[in-house]
Design an enzyme around this catalytic site. Sequence first.
Site, PDB file in Angstrom:
ATOM      1  N   ASP A  43       0.821  -1.216   0.000  1.00 33.81           N
ATOM      2  CA  ASP A  43       0.000   0.000   0.000  1.00 33.81           C
ATOM      3  C   ASP A  43       0.855   1.265   0.000  1.00 33.81           C
ATOM      4  O   ASP A  43       1.977   1.262   0.514  1.00 33.81           O
ATOM      5  CB  ASP A  43      -0.884  -0.022   1.256  1.00 33.81           C
ATOM      6  CG  ASP A  43      -1.958   1.041   1.207  1.00 33.81           C
ATOM      7  OD1 ASP A  43      -2.292   1.519   0.104  1.00 33.81           O
ATOM      8  OD2 ASP A  43      -2.441   1.419   2.282  1.00 33.81           O
ATOM      9  N   ARG A  47       0.094   7.629  -2.778  1.00 35.43           N
ATOM     10  CA  ARG A  47       0.658   8.722  -1.973  1.00 35.43           C
ATOM     11  C   ARG A  47       2.105   9.006  -2.366  1.00 35.43           C
ATOM     12  O   ARG A  47       2.534  10.145  -2.431  1.00 35.43           O
ATOM     13  CB  ARG A  47       0.566   8.375  -0.475  1.00 35.43           C
ATOM     14  CG  ARG A  47      -0.757   8.794   0.140  1.00 35.43           C
ATOM     15  CD  ARG A  47      -1.004   8.071   1.428  1.00 35.43           C
ATOM     16  NE  ARG A  47      -1.382   6.680   1.194  1.00 35.43           N
ATOM     17  CZ  ARG A  47      -1.545   5.783   2.144  1.00 35.43           C
ATOM     18  NH1 ARG A  47      -1.328   6.131   3.396  1.00 35.43           N
ATOM     19  NH2 ARG A  47      -1.920   4.566   1.849  1.00 35.43           N
ATOM     20  N   HIS A  60       2.526   3.020  -8.863  1.00 30.47           N
ATOM     21  CA  HIS A  60       2.366   1.565  -9.026  1.00 30.47           C
ATOM     22  C   HIS A  60       3.604   0.968  -9.698  1.00 30.47           C
ATOM     23  O   HIS A  60       4.064  -0.111  -9.349  1.00 30.47           O
ATOM     24  CB  HIS A  60       1.115   1.249  -9.843  1.00 30.47           C
ATOM     25  CG  HIS A  60      -0.157   1.643  -9.154  1.00 30.47           C
ATOM     26  ND1 HIS A  60      -0.406   1.344  -7.838  1.00 30.47           N
ATOM     27  CD2 HIS A  60      -1.244   2.335  -9.582  1.00 30.47           C
ATOM     28  CE1 HIS A  60      -1.596   1.820  -7.482  1.00 30.47           C
ATOM     29  NE2 HIS A  60      -2.119   2.431  -8.521  1.00 30.47           N
ATOM     30  N   SER A  88      -7.311  -6.043  -5.413  1.00 31.93           N
ATOM     31  CA  SER A  88      -8.451  -6.555  -4.633  1.00 31.93           C
ATOM     32  C   SER A  88      -9.733  -6.513  -5.457  1.00 31.93           C
ATOM     33  O   SER A  88      -9.802  -5.828  -6.492  1.00 31.93           O
ATOM     34  CB  SER A  88      -8.624  -5.718  -3.362  1.00 31.93           C
ATOM     35  OG  SER A  88      -9.191  -4.462  -3.689  1.00 31.93           O
ATOM     36  N   LEU A 154      10.879 -20.405  -3.048  1.00 30.95           N
ATOM     37  CA  LEU A 154       9.835 -19.542  -2.500  1.00 30.95           C
ATOM     38  C   LEU A 154       8.537 -19.632  -3.319  1.00 30.95           C
ATOM     39  O   LEU A 154       8.568 -19.554  -4.541  1.00 30.95           O
ATOM     40  CB  LEU A 154      10.347 -18.087  -2.535  1.00 30.95           C
ATOM     41  CG  LEU A 154       9.360 -17.002  -2.121  1.00 30.95           C
ATOM     42  CD1 LEU A 154       9.098 -17.040  -0.623  1.00 30.95           C
ATOM     43  CD2 LEU A 154       9.879 -15.620  -2.515  1.00 30.95           C
ATOM     44  N   ARG A 211       2.183  -4.346   6.669  1.00 24.02           N
ATOM     45  CA  ARG A 211       1.400  -3.299   6.000  1.00 24.02           C
ATOM     46  C   ARG A 211       2.198  -2.004   5.966  1.00 24.02           C
ATOM     47  O   ARG A 211       2.351  -1.336   6.990  1.00 24.02           O
ATOM     48  CB  ARG A 211       0.062  -3.082   6.707  1.00 24.02           C
ATOM     49  CG  ARG A 211      -0.698  -1.939   6.059  1.00 24.02           C
ATOM     50  CD  ARG A 211      -2.160  -2.160   5.904  1.00 24.02           C
ATOM     51  NE  ARG A 211      -2.656  -1.305   4.841  1.00 24.02           N
ATOM     52  CZ  ARG A 211      -3.860  -1.320   4.358  1.00 24.02           C
ATOM     53  NH1 ARG A 211      -4.743  -2.166   4.832  1.00 24.02           N
ATOM     54  NH2 ARG A 211      -4.229  -0.518   3.391  1.00 24.02           N
ATOM     55  N   ARG A 217      -5.437  -1.067   8.965  1.00 19.39           N
ATOM     56  CA  ARG A 217      -6.615  -1.881   8.643  1.00 19.39           C
ATOM     57  C   ARG A 217      -6.195  -3.082   7.796  1.00 19.39           C
ATOM     58  O   ARG A 217      -5.101  -3.133   7.256  1.00 19.39           O
ATOM     59  CB  ARG A 217      -7.681  -1.053   7.946  1.00 19.39           C
ATOM     60  CG  ARG A 217      -7.206  -0.312   6.728  1.00 19.39           C
ATOM     61  CD  ARG A 217      -8.339   0.431   6.038  1.00 19.39           C
ATOM     62  NE  ARG A 217      -7.785   1.265   5.013  1.00 19.39           N
ATOM     63  CZ  ARG A 217      -7.558   2.577   5.131  1.00 19.39           C
ATOM     64  NH1 ARG A 217      -7.911   3.205   6.221  1.00 19.39           N
ATOM     65  NH2 ARG A 217      -7.013   3.252   4.146  1.00 19.39           N
ATOM     66  N   SER A 219      -8.229  -4.397   5.226  1.00 21.89           N
ATOM     67  CA  SER A 219      -8.652  -4.209   3.827  1.00 21.89           C
ATOM     68  C   SER A 219      -9.073  -5.507   3.117  1.00 21.89           C
ATOM     69  O   SER A 219      -8.694  -5.751   1.968  1.00 21.89           O
ATOM     70  CB  SER A 219      -7.536  -3.530   3.023  1.00 21.89           C
ATOM     71  OG  SER A 219      -7.230  -2.277   3.570  1.00 21.89           O
ATOM     72  N   GLU A 230       0.897 -12.285  13.186  1.00 28.13           N
ATOM     73  CA  GLU A 230       1.536 -11.105  13.796  1.00 28.13           C
ATOM     74  C   GLU A 230       1.543  -9.966  12.773  1.00 28.13           C
ATOM     75  O   GLU A 230       1.893 -10.190  11.608  1.00 28.13           O
ATOM     76  CB  GLU A 230       2.988 -11.444  14.178  1.00 28.13           C
ATOM     77  CG  GLU A 230       3.119 -12.524  15.226  1.00 28.13           C
ATOM     78  CD  GLU A 230       2.571 -12.076  16.577  1.00 28.13           C
ATOM     79  OE1 GLU A 230       2.684 -10.888  16.898  1.00 28.13           O
ATOM     80  OE2 GLU A 230       2.025 -12.939  17.298  1.00 28.13           O
TER      81      GLU A 230
HETATM   82  C1  FPP Z   1      -2.253   0.078  -3.154  1.00 27.11           C
HETATM   83  O1  FPP Z   1      -1.684   1.382  -3.170  1.00 27.11           O
HETATM   84  C2  FPP Z   1      -1.659  -0.715  -4.208  1.00 27.11           C
HETATM   85  C3  FPP Z   1      -2.358  -1.356  -5.195  1.00 27.11           C
HETATM   86  C4  FPP Z   1      -3.821  -1.288  -5.310  1.00 27.11           C
HETATM   87  C5  FPP Z   1      -1.677  -2.135  -6.232  1.00 27.11           C
HETATM   88  C6  FPP Z   1      -0.436  -2.868  -5.841  1.00 27.11           C
HETATM   89  C7  FPP Z   1       0.310  -3.150  -7.076  1.00 27.11           C
HETATM   90  C8  FPP Z   1       1.647  -3.077  -7.236  1.00 27.11           C
HETATM   91  C9  FPP Z   1       2.599  -2.882  -6.140  1.00 27.11           C
HETATM   92  C10 FPP Z   1       2.304  -3.190  -8.566  1.00 27.11           C
HETATM   93  C11 FPP Z   1       1.919  -4.312  -9.445  1.00 27.11           C
HETATM   94  C12 FPP Z   1       1.979  -5.641  -8.818  1.00 27.11           C
HETATM   95  C13 FPP Z   1       2.697  -6.657  -9.293  1.00 27.11           C
HETATM   96  C14 FPP Z   1       2.564  -7.987  -8.642  1.00 27.11           C
HETATM   97  C15 FPP Z   1       3.617  -6.499 -10.416  1.00 27.11           C
HETATM   98  P1  FPP Z   1      -2.683   2.622  -3.331  1.00 27.11           P
HETATM   99  O2  FPP Z   1      -2.778   2.938  -4.774  1.00 27.11           O
HETATM  100  O3  FPP Z   1      -3.992   2.328  -2.674  1.00 27.11           O
HETATM  101  O4  FPP Z   1      -1.911   3.748  -2.576  1.00 27.11           O
HETATM  102  P2  FPP Z   1      -2.576   4.965  -1.784  1.00 27.11           P
HETATM  103  O5  FPP Z   1      -3.344   4.387  -0.630  1.00 27.11           O
HETATM  104  O6  FPP Z   1      -1.389   5.775  -1.355  1.00 27.11           O
HETATM  105  O7  FPP Z   1      -3.448   5.696  -2.771  1.00 27.11           O
END
Ligand code: FPP
Length: 263
Positions: A43, A47, A60, A88, A154, A211, A217, A219, A230
Site C-alpha cells: 500500500d 501517496r 504503481h 483486490s 519460495l 502493512r 486496517r 482491507s 503477527e
Molecule cells: C495500493 O496502493 C496498491 C495497489 C492497489 C496495487 C499494488 C500493485 C503493485 C505494487 C504493482 C503491481 C503488482 C505486481 C505484482 C507487479 P494505493 O494505490 O492504494 O496507494 P494509496 O493508498 O497511497 O493511494
Amino acid sequence: MRWPVVRRGTWDGREGRCSEGPDQVKETVKTGHIPRHVAIIMDGNGRWARQRGLPRTAGHRAGAEALREVVKTAAQLGIEILTLYAFSTENWKRPRAEVEALMGLLVEYLGKELDRLVKEGVRIQVIGHPEELPPQVRSELERALEATRSNDGLLVNLALNYGGRREIADAIRAIVKKALEGNLRLEDIDEGLVQSHLYTAGLPDPDLLIRPSGEMRVSNFLLWQIAYTEFWVTDVLWPDFRPYHLLEAVRAYQARDRRFGGL
Ligand code: FPP
C-alpha cells in the site's frame, strides 16, 4: 497485554546510517526463527506518486520495482511463502485508466521477471478470481504458472482480484453444494473443513502480515487466515520499501511471543 519487543541493533533500518550493514543484519536474522509465510499489503503507491507530483500509475510502477528485491530477499531468508495483495475485488472501483495501468504493469512485470524468477526457484500461484482478469493478464499468468510449476523455492502467492469476504462466501457455497448433494454431513463441518475450501487450502496461515504506509486496517485481506498472524506496520510507503524493511519486520517478528490464545 504483552507489547512486542523490537530488539534494536546498531543498524536502524535506514540505509547509509548503519554501522551494521544489511548483509550482517540478514545473517543475524537468518539465525533466528524465520516465518514460514509472510503476507504483504503493498500500500501507499498513490501517496508516493502524489508526494512527487507524479501520476498514481508512476507509484504503481515504482511499487512493482520495489517488489523485485523484496522477493529475492524473502527467498534468501528461507521464507517459504510470500502472499502479495496485488489487486483486490474492490480495486475495480478505481478509474478505468488506473485499473488498466495496473493490469498492464502485471503483464510487464511477469514478462520481464519470469526468467529471473524461474532461475531463483520461485513458484508462482494465484489466489482470487484470475478468470475475471483481462485476457492478456490471464495468458501471462498461465505462462508464469506453467514455467514455475516444478520449482521448489519460495512460493509467491499473488492475490489478484482477491477479496477475503468473497473467499469465505465461495467456501460456504462449495461446502453447502457438497451437503446438498449428500456428500457431506452437517457434523463434518469444522474449522479444518472450511480451511480446506479456501483459496489457500494446503498452505499454512501467514505468520507475519506487513502493512506499509501506516494504515491500521486489514482491507479484506486473508480474513480467515490471519486469526493469529503477527502484524507489522510501517509508515514507509510501498515504493520505498526495501529488503532491509523486510529484515526489520522479520526481526520484530522474532521478538514476539506467540501464544495462539494459550499461555
Ligand atoms: C495500493 O496502493 C496498491 C495497489 C492497489 C496495487 C499494488 C500493485 C503493485 C505494487 C504493482 C503491481 C503488482 C505486481 C505484482 C507487479 P494505493 O494505490 O492504494 O496507494 P494509496 O493508498 O497511497 O493511494
